[in-house]
Design a protein around this motif. Structure first.
Motif, short mmCIF file in Angstrom:
data_model
loop_
_atom_site.label_atom_id
_atom_site.label_comp_id
_atom_site.label_asym_id
_atom_site.label_seq_id
_atom_site.Cartn_x
_atom_site.Cartn_y
_atom_site.Cartn_z
N ARG A 1 -5.11 1.99 1.35
CA ARG A 1 -4.83 1.04 0.25
C ARG A 1 -3.98 -0.13 0.75
NH1 ARG A 1 -4.35 5.84 -3.05
NH2 ARG A 1 -2.11 5.91 -2.74
N SER B 1 -5.56 -3.94 0.70
CA SER B 1 -4.91 -4.90 -0.18
C SER B 1 -4.36 -6.10 0.60
CB SER B 1 -3.78 -4.18 -0.94
OG SER B 1 -3.28 -5.00 -1.95
N ALA C 1 -10.65 -3.43 -1.60
CA ALA C 1 -9.84 -4.28 -2.47
C ALA C 1 -10.57 -5.58 -2.75
CB ALA C 1 -8.49 -4.58 -1.81
N GLY D 1 -6.32 -8.44 -4.02
CA GLY D 1 -5.60 -7.32 -3.42
C GLY D 1 -5.64 -6.06 -4.28
N THR D 2 -6.32 -6.14 -5.43
CA THR D 2 -6.44 -4.98 -6.31
C THR D 2 -7.44 -3.98 -5.73
OG1 THR D 2 -5.99 -6.36 -8.23
CG2 THR D 2 -7.01 -4.22 -8.66
N ILE D 3 -7.05 -2.72 -5.65
CA ILE D 3 -7.94 -1.68 -5.13
C ILE D 3 -9.00 -1.37 -6.18
CG2 ILE D 3 -8.12 0.72 -4.31
CD1 ILE D 3 -6.60 -1.19 -2.39
#
Length: 195
Positions: free
Chosen positions: A50, A54, A119, A123-125
Motif C-alpha cells: 500500500r 500510494s 492505487a 494515491g487512494t488504494i
C-alpha cells in the motif's frame, strides 16, 4: 488507446515480469519515476505494498501497482517476513542464515506471501490482493532455477522446491502467480470502468 500503469519498482526485471503477467490486459507499463525511493516501514507485506503503490501513484500522477513479498517461517515466529530481502547481504548468505537458525527445528513449515496493491493517481488504494504458497524449508538446497530462498523452499503439493520448478508451474502455484490470478479480473473491471 491502452491505459497506463506504473509499476512501483525501479527494478527492470520486476517491471518486465509484471508486464508479462499483465500482458492480456492491454496496459502500457512503465517503471516508477527514476530516483524515487519509498521507505518500506510497514509491519506486513500488505502495508508495504500500500505504501509503495500510494507514493508512486502520487509522484507519477498515474495509476500504480506495487507488490511486497517474502518468506515467513513458523519456527522463527514469522521471520524473516517483511525483512526477507534484508536478512543477509546476498542470496547465499540469507539461505545460510536461515538454515543456521532452523538447525534442529522440528517444525520447518513456512509460507511465501505476495501482497499486491493498486492505487489511483490521488494515491487512494483501489485494489488489494494477497497470494500465499505454503511449504517447508529443506535442510539442503535443491535446484538451480529461481532466486532468493527458492532452493530451500519445498512445496509438498508439487514435490519440488521453487528452484526445481519451471516458470509455468511456479507461476501457477507460486505466491506471486496466485496474487496475480486474483488481481487480474478485478483490474480488468477497473479498466472497463475507465482506469
Amino acid at each position: 488507446m491502452s491505459s497506463l500503469l506504473v509499476i512501483a519498482s525501479g527494478n527492470a526485471g520486476k517491471v518486465r515480469e509484471f508486464g508479462h503477467m499483465l500482458a492480456g490486459l492491454q496496459l502500457q507499463i512503465r517503471p516508477q519515476p527514476e530516483g524515487l525511493e519509498v521507505e518500506e516501514t510497514g509491519d506486513t507485506f500488505a502495508e508495504n505494498a500500500r505504501l509503495k503503490a500510494s507514493a508512486v501513484a502520487r509522484a507519477s500522477g498515474c495509476w500504480a501497482l506495487a507488490d511486497d513479498s517474502g518468506l515467513s517461517v513458523t519456527a522463527l515466529g514469522g521471520t524473516p517476513g517483511v525483512h526477507s530481502a534484508r536478512y543477509g547481504p546476498s542470496d547465499p548468505e540469507r539461505i545460510a542464515r536461515l538454515l543456521r537458525e532452523l538447525d534442529g527445528a522440528g517444525d520447518r513449515s513456512a509460507r511465501f506471501t505476495a501482497a499486491l496493491a493498486v492505487a489511483d493517481p490521488s494515491g487512494t488504494i483501489r485494489l488489494e490482493v494477497e497470494g500465499i504458497c505454503p511449504g517447508e524449508i529443506l535442510e539442503e538446497q535443491r535446484g538451480t532455477g529461481g532466486f532468493g530462498y527458492d532452493p530451500v523452499f519445498f512445496v509438498p503439493e508439487a514435490g519440488l522446491t521453487y528452484a526445481e520448478m519451471d516458470k509455468a508451474l511456479k507461476g501457477r502455484i507460486g505466491h506471486r502467480g496466485q496474487a496475480f490470478a486474483l488481481l487480474a479480473p478485478q483490474l480488468r473491471e477497473l479498466l472497463d470502468a475507465g482506469l
